[in-house]
Design a protein around this motif. Structure first.
Motif, PDB file in Angstrom:
ATOM      1  N   VAL A   1     -46.124  57.743  23.631  1.00  0.00           N
ATOM      2  CA  VAL A   1     -45.872  57.705  22.189  1.00  0.00           C
ATOM      3  C   VAL A   1     -44.650  58.539  21.826  1.00  0.00           C
ATOM      4  O   VAL A   1     -43.725  58.061  21.163  1.00  0.00           O
ATOM      5  N   ILE A   2     -44.611  59.772  22.275  1.00  0.00           N
ATOM      6  CA  ILE A   2     -43.546  60.676  21.831  1.00  0.00           C
ATOM      7  C   ILE A   2     -42.190  60.239  22.388  1.00  0.00           C
ATOM      8  O   ILE A   2     -41.170  60.343  21.712  1.00  0.00           O
ATOM      9  N   MET A   3     -42.183  59.703  23.628  1.00  0.00           N
ATOM     10  CA  MET A   3     -40.916  59.252  24.204  1.00  0.00           C
ATOM     11  C   MET A   3     -40.373  58.050  23.432  1.00  0.00           C
ATOM     12  O   MET A   3     -39.169  57.838  23.323  1.00  0.00           O
ATOM     13  N   ASN A   4     -41.306  57.224  22.909  1.00  0.00           N
ATOM     14  CA  ASN A   4     -40.952  56.061  22.129  1.00  0.00           C
ATOM     15  C   ASN A   4     -40.451  56.398  20.751  1.00  0.00           C
ATOM     16  O   ASN A   4     -39.622  55.705  20.166  1.00  0.00           O
ATOM     17  N   LEU A   5     -41.028  57.472  20.207  1.00  0.00           N
ATOM     18  CA  LEU A   5     -40.866  57.770  18.791  1.00  0.00           C
ATOM     19  C   LEU A   5     -39.684  58.702  18.529  1.00  0.00           C
ATOM     20  O   LEU A   5     -38.820  58.421  17.707  1.00  0.00           O
TER      21      LEU A   5
ATOM     22  N   TYR B   1     -38.684  68.992  21.608  1.00  0.00           N
ATOM     23  CA  TYR B   1     -38.782  70.382  22.046  1.00  0.00           C
ATOM     24  C   TYR B   1     -40.049  70.523  22.879  1.00  0.00           C
ATOM     25  O   TYR B   1     -41.068  69.909  22.566  1.00  0.00           O
ATOM     26  N   CYS B   2     -39.990  71.346  23.933  1.00  0.00           N
ATOM     27  CA  CYS B   2     -41.185  71.596  24.731  1.00  0.00           C
ATOM     28  C   CYS B   2     -41.455  73.094  24.748  1.00  0.00           C
ATOM     29  O   CYS B   2     -40.564  73.883  25.086  1.00  0.00           O
ATOM     30  N   ILE B   3     -42.662  73.504  24.350  1.00  0.00           N
ATOM     31  CA  ILE B   3     -42.993  74.921  24.468  1.00  0.00           C
ATOM     32  C   ILE B   3     -44.132  75.104  25.461  1.00  0.00           C
ATOM     33  O   ILE B   3     -44.962  74.216  25.663  1.00  0.00           O
ATOM     34  N   ALA B   4     -44.150  76.265  26.114  1.00  0.00           N
ATOM     35  CA  ALA B   4     -45.212  76.616  27.055  1.00  0.00           C
ATOM     36  C   ALA B   4     -45.441  78.112  26.948  1.00  0.00           C
ATOM     37  O   ALA B   4     -44.481  78.878  26.813  1.00  0.00           O
ATOM     38  N   HIS B   5     -46.678  78.515  26.952  1.00  0.00           N
ATOM     39  CA  HIS B   5     -47.034  79.928  26.806  1.00  0.00           C
ATOM     40  C   HIS B   5     -46.360  80.555  25.592  1.00  0.00           C
ATOM     41  O   HIS B   5     -45.923  81.700  25.637  1.00  0.00           O
ATOM     42  N   GLY B   6     -46.229  79.784  24.532  1.00  0.00           N
ATOM     43  CA  GLY B   6     -45.684  80.310  23.289  1.00  0.00           C
ATOM     44  C   GLY B   6     -44.180  80.450  23.260  1.00  0.00           C
ATOM     45  O   GLY B   6     -43.625  80.900  22.261  1.00  0.00           O
ATOM     46  N   GLU B   7     -43.511  80.100  24.339  1.00  0.00           N
ATOM     47  CA  GLU B   7     -42.049  80.250  24.356  1.00  0.00           C
ATOM     48  C   GLU B   7     -41.362  78.893  24.470  1.00  0.00           C
ATOM     49  O   GLU B   7     -41.894  77.969  25.089  1.00  0.00           O
ATOM     50  N   MET B   8     -40.179  78.798  23.887  1.00  0.00           N
ATOM     51  CA  MET B   8     -39.425  77.553  23.976  1.00  0.00           C
ATOM     52  C   MET B   8     -38.937  77.365  25.409  1.00  0.00           C
ATOM     53  O   MET B   8     -38.322  78.242  25.994  1.00  0.00           O
ATOM     54  N   LEU B   9     -39.284  76.187  25.946  1.00  0.00           N
ATOM     55  CA  LEU B   9     -38.971  75.945  27.358  1.00  0.00           C
ATOM     56  C   LEU B   9     -37.762  75.043  27.504  1.00  0.00           C
ATOM     57  O   LEU B   9     -36.859  75.318  28.296  1.00  0.00           O
ATOM     58  N   ALA B  10     -37.745  73.964  26.728  1.00  0.00           N
ATOM     59  CA  ALA B  10     -36.658  73.009  26.899  1.00  0.00           C
ATOM     60  C   ALA B  10     -36.454  72.226  25.630  1.00  0.00           C
ATOM     61  O   ALA B  10     -37.335  72.145  24.782  1.00  0.00           O
TER      62      ALA B  10
ATOM     63  N   THR C   1     -33.103  65.014  24.689  1.00  0.00           N
ATOM     64  CA  THR C   1     -33.534  63.659  24.391  1.00  0.00           C
ATOM     65  C   THR C   1     -34.754  63.353  25.250  1.00  0.00           C
ATOM     66  O   THR C   1     -35.020  64.066  26.223  1.00  0.00           O
ATOM     67  N   PRO C   2     -35.500  62.288  24.905  1.00  0.00           N
ATOM     68  CA  PRO C   2     -36.668  61.958  25.722  1.00  0.00           C
ATOM     69  C   PRO C   2     -36.334  61.872  27.209  1.00  0.00           C
ATOM     70  O   PRO C   2     -37.112  62.344  28.050  1.00  0.00           O
ATOM     71  N   LYS C   3     -35.188  61.300  27.527  1.00  0.00           N
ATOM     72  CA  LYS C   3     -34.814  61.129  28.941  1.00  0.00           C
ATOM     73  C   LYS C   3     -34.619  62.496  29.618  1.00  0.00           C
ATOM     74  O   LYS C   3     -35.122  62.755  30.708  1.00  0.00           O
TER      75      LYS C   3
ATOM     76  N   ILE D   1     -35.858  65.352  28.716  1.00  0.00           N
ATOM     77  CA  ILE D   1     -37.131  66.067  28.820  1.00  0.00           C
ATOM     78  C   ILE D   1     -37.953  65.531  29.988  1.00  0.00           C
ATOM     79  O   ILE D   1     -38.538  66.283  30.766  1.00  0.00           O
ATOM     80  N   GLN D   2     -37.973  64.191  30.126  1.00  0.00           N
ATOM     81  CA  GLN D   2     -38.761  63.575  31.194  1.00  0.00           C
ATOM     82  C   GLN D   2     -38.298  64.021  32.568  1.00  0.00           C
ATOM     83  O   GLN D   2     -39.081  64.109  33.511  1.00  0.00           O
ATOM     84  N   ASN D   3     -37.006  64.302  32.694  1.00  0.00           N
ATOM     85  CA  ASN D   3     -36.477  64.662  34.000  1.00  0.00           C
ATOM     86  C   ASN D   3     -36.303  66.163  34.187  1.00  0.00           C
ATOM     87  O   ASN D   3     -35.760  66.602  35.203  1.00  0.00           O
ATOM     88  N   ASP D   4     -36.769  66.942  33.198  1.00  0.00           N
ATOM     89  CA  ASP D   4     -36.593  68.390  33.277  1.00  0.00           C
ATOM     90  C   ASP D   4     -37.666  68.991  34.177  1.00  0.00           C
ATOM     91  O   ASP D   4     -38.862  68.879  33.899  1.00  0.00           O
ATOM     92  N   GLN D   5     -37.253  69.626  35.251  1.00  0.00           N
ATOM     93  CA  GLN D   5     -38.202  70.161  36.228  1.00  0.00           C
ATOM     94  C   GLN D   5     -39.120  71.213  35.605  1.00  0.00           C
ATOM     95  O   GLN D   5     -40.307  71.287  35.912  1.00  0.00           O
ATOM     96  N   ARG D   6     -38.594  72.031  34.658  1.00  0.00           N
ATOM     97  CA  ARG D   6     -39.414  73.075  34.028  1.00  0.00           C
ATOM     98  C   ARG D   6     -40.554  72.464  33.230  1.00  0.00           C
ATOM     99  O   ARG D   6     -41.675  72.973  33.227  1.00  0.00           O
ATOM    100  N   VAL D   7     -40.264  71.345  32.553  1.00  0.00           N
ATOM    101  CA  VAL D   7     -41.299  70.685  31.757  1.00  0.00           C
ATOM    102  C   VAL D   7     -42.388  70.133  32.673  1.00  0.00           C
ATOM    103  O   VAL D   7     -43.589  70.296  32.416  1.00  0.00           O
TER     104      VAL D   7
END
Lengths: 246, 360
Positions: A207-211, A216-225, A228-230, A232-238
């Motif tokens: 859904v989110i990749m389509n929309l 933005y991706c957060i993990a443990h309360g901190e901004m990670l990455a 664009t959808p592409k 983010i999808q290929n980001d190793q940290r995510v």
């Protein structure tokens, strides 16, 4: 100009740090996504933006104006509206009434409280219910609708109040796959045709990749990455964050 | 007015009955007067408890405040209140008709207005409380109000105030107070009927269903809560003023602030008829009053047992009250239906409405 600009926002509950130095931008007229594993602080950030609780530090700007000291109702009246993860509607009222009470309260004066609803407003409410596919059920008590239909109603109520920006907390959670496609389509139309900026928390990656145009991706309360959808999808940290390597 | 038309027939029947009752049943004028008082009680409680979801156990405060304000004005216009109360009824008032009615009219107006002032002040303190905390908080205020008045010598403390005597025929007096309570009950009903059909009605329903959502949607919740309570207080304040005069003698605990009788009856009557509905409180109050009066005369000694039983049956089997139960059983009669007619709207038309170019 950015519609919402969050910079360096931190929020902790007792010793638990839910958000740490989070910064992000929601550009006007776009669809921005926010993802992250469970408990990463997405909803906390939403709550901070809409004034549900005071933030520990940082600043939140809406249309260039600081809003972090305002209360929930005041922020809502500026045109910054949110929907709830658990879906909240007025469960003992029928769908039409749910819609009518959601008219914009931005300019409501004391005397407006005692005004009746015009036929135009009823008309608008009915059309919006049709837009989300609930027209036939407009006289039913909203609490008796299925969970998915309640989500659609909540979305229609948000549109009724003509927001500048809509913060959607997991709009597709608990909705069956066929309905999801219809919902994505309607979210996009709300954005394109009525110019409502969307800021969406979503767990469903398809859904989110389509929309979203920007995520933005957060993990443990901190901004990670961010990207664009592409990207983010290929980001190793995510990927690591979702698989628990973090 | 279209949606009000369904209330026309039952409304007219009740009006005709209300006007004719004291002449048809002259021995029961007092009982019928109390019936209208009970209906006013149930209707005003329901504005808060039923329509807005704030279960107040302290609404009796407005009744008592109205009663005292009216009494003080009626006496104070022609006597020194401190001297009057210190004499414990030894000062016999001898009002002319004109003096009596001047005091009564001014007293009742002031009773309603002052009750509103109390509601606004009271509300600013207790509206921070939710659910059971609100109920207990308001109950505390009601109990404290009675005790405070009871300790205040200037207003007669625990010995109360004897009200000015009606300077005319006792039968006329009974009719006067019957019709005052009748008009008050009808006015309360009509006012609330109109009020519930405006935005205000939906807004307080929204607060009942989910106050947090209402806040998130930008509704002025505090403003609505204060106004709703002020409206309840206004009618209750006047009813207190009328009842004090009808009783002839007022004192704080049993007459002005009867928290465990009138204060609780308000709640029970609304629940019995169906809270959150327009007719529920009327029906509940009527039924409750009949049961109460019949048991008081026929089953003396068991009256509280019968009332308790009625409350238990209501709470266990008919939680939504009589009207609510009927609504669950015959939803289509209340307009709760699926209407398949989809209206045949094109995407273009929908878009026009949504962007405000069309009907919106």
């Amino acid at each position: 100009m950015e519609l919402i600009e969050v910079s360096g926002v931190s929020k902790s509950y007792g010793g638990v740090v839910a958000n740490k130095q989070v910064s992000l931008k929601v550009p006007r007229g776009r669809i921005t996504g926010l993802i992250g594993p469970n408990g990463s602080g997405k909803t906390t950030l939403f709550n901070s933006i809409v004034g549900y609780h005071p933030i520990d530090e940082g600043s939140i700007m809406f249309e260039g104006k600081e809003i972090s000291h305002l209360r929930v109702q005041e922020i809502a009246r500026l045109g910054l509206l949110r929907t709830f993860q658990q879906t909240r509607i007025y469960s003992k009222m029928d769908c039409i009434k749910n819609m009518l009470i959601s008219v914009p309260h931005r300019t409501a004066t004391f005397r407006d409280m005692f005004r009746p609803y015009s036929p135009e407003l009823t008309d608008k409410a009915e059309h919006l219910l049709e837009f989300v596919g609930l027209y036939a059920k407009r006289r039913l008590i909203s609490g008796d609708l299925s969970f998915g239909q309640q989500k659609l109603l909540e979305f229609a109520m948000a549109l009724m109040s003509e927001p500048e920006v809509l913060l959607l907390d997991e709009p597709t959670a608990g909705i069956n796959p066929t309905l999801i496609n219809g919902l994505i389509d309607r979210l996009k139309r709300a954005n394109e045709e009525f110019g409502i900026t969307l800021f969406v928390i979503e767990h469903n990656m398809r859904v989110i990749m389509n929309l979203a145009e920007n995520i933005y991706c957060i993990a443990h309360g901190e901004m990670l990455a961010e990207g664009t959808p592409k990207q983010i999808q290929n980001d190793q940290r995510v990927i690591d964050a979702y698989l628990g390597a973090h | 007015m279209k949606e009000h038309s369904k209330h026309l027939v039952p409304g007219l029947v009740i009006l005709v009955f209300g006007v004719a009752a004291p002449f048809l049943f002259p021995n029961y004028v007092f009982q019928f007067a109390i019936l209208w008082l009970m209906i006013t009680f149930a209707l005003t409680w329901d504005t808060m408890g039923g329509q807005m979801g704030y279960n107040s156990l302290g609404n009796i405060v407005f009744f008592g405040v109205g009663m005292y304000v009216s009494a003080l004005i009626q006496v104070g216009l022609y006597y020194d209140i401190g001297d009057y109360t210190a004499a414990y009824g030894a000062i016999k008032v001898d009002y002319t008709m004109e003096q009596y009615f001047t005091g009564l009219i001014l007293g009742l107006i002031a009773a309603g207005l002052f009750a509103v002032v109390v509601a606004v002040a009271f509300g600013s303190i207790v509206f921070g409380l939710r659910g059971p905390y609100f109920a207990i908080g308001t109950l505390g205020v009601a109990l404290a109000a009675g005790e405070l008045i009871g300790a205040w010598d200037w207003v007669g403390a625990g010995s109360g105030i004897s009200m000015p005597v009606y300077p005319g025929d006792p039968d006329d007096r009974a009719l006067l107070y019957y019709f005052l309570l009748f008009v008050l009950g009808v006015a309360t009903f009509l006012f609330l009927m109109c009020l519930y059909s405006t935005r205000f009605g939906l807004a307080i329903n929204a607060i009942r269903d989910d106050e947090e959502k209402a806040e998130a949607m930008g509704i002025h919740t505090k403003r609505h809560k204060t106004v709703a309570w002020s409206i309840s207080a206004f009618f209750l304040g006047i009813s207190g003023g009328v009842f004090g005069n009808m009783a002839g003698f007022i004192e704080p605990l049993e007459v002005a602030f009867p928290t465990v009788t009138f204060g609780i009856f308000m709640v029970v009557m609304s629940l019995l008829g169906g809270k959150g509905t327009l007719w529920g409180p009327v029906l509940g109050a009527t039924l409750f009053h009949i049961v109460k009066e019949v048991t008081w005369t026929q089953l003396l000694g068991w009256q509280w047992v019968v009332l308790g039983l009625l409350i238990i049956i209501n709470v266990v089997f008919f939680q939504q009250g009589i009207i609510g139960w009927a609504q669950d059983k015959w939803p289509e009669r209340f307009g709760i239906v699926v209407e398949e007619d989809a209206g045949g709207l094109t995407d273009q038309e929908t878009a026009e409405v949504l962007t405000g170019k069309g009907a919106g």
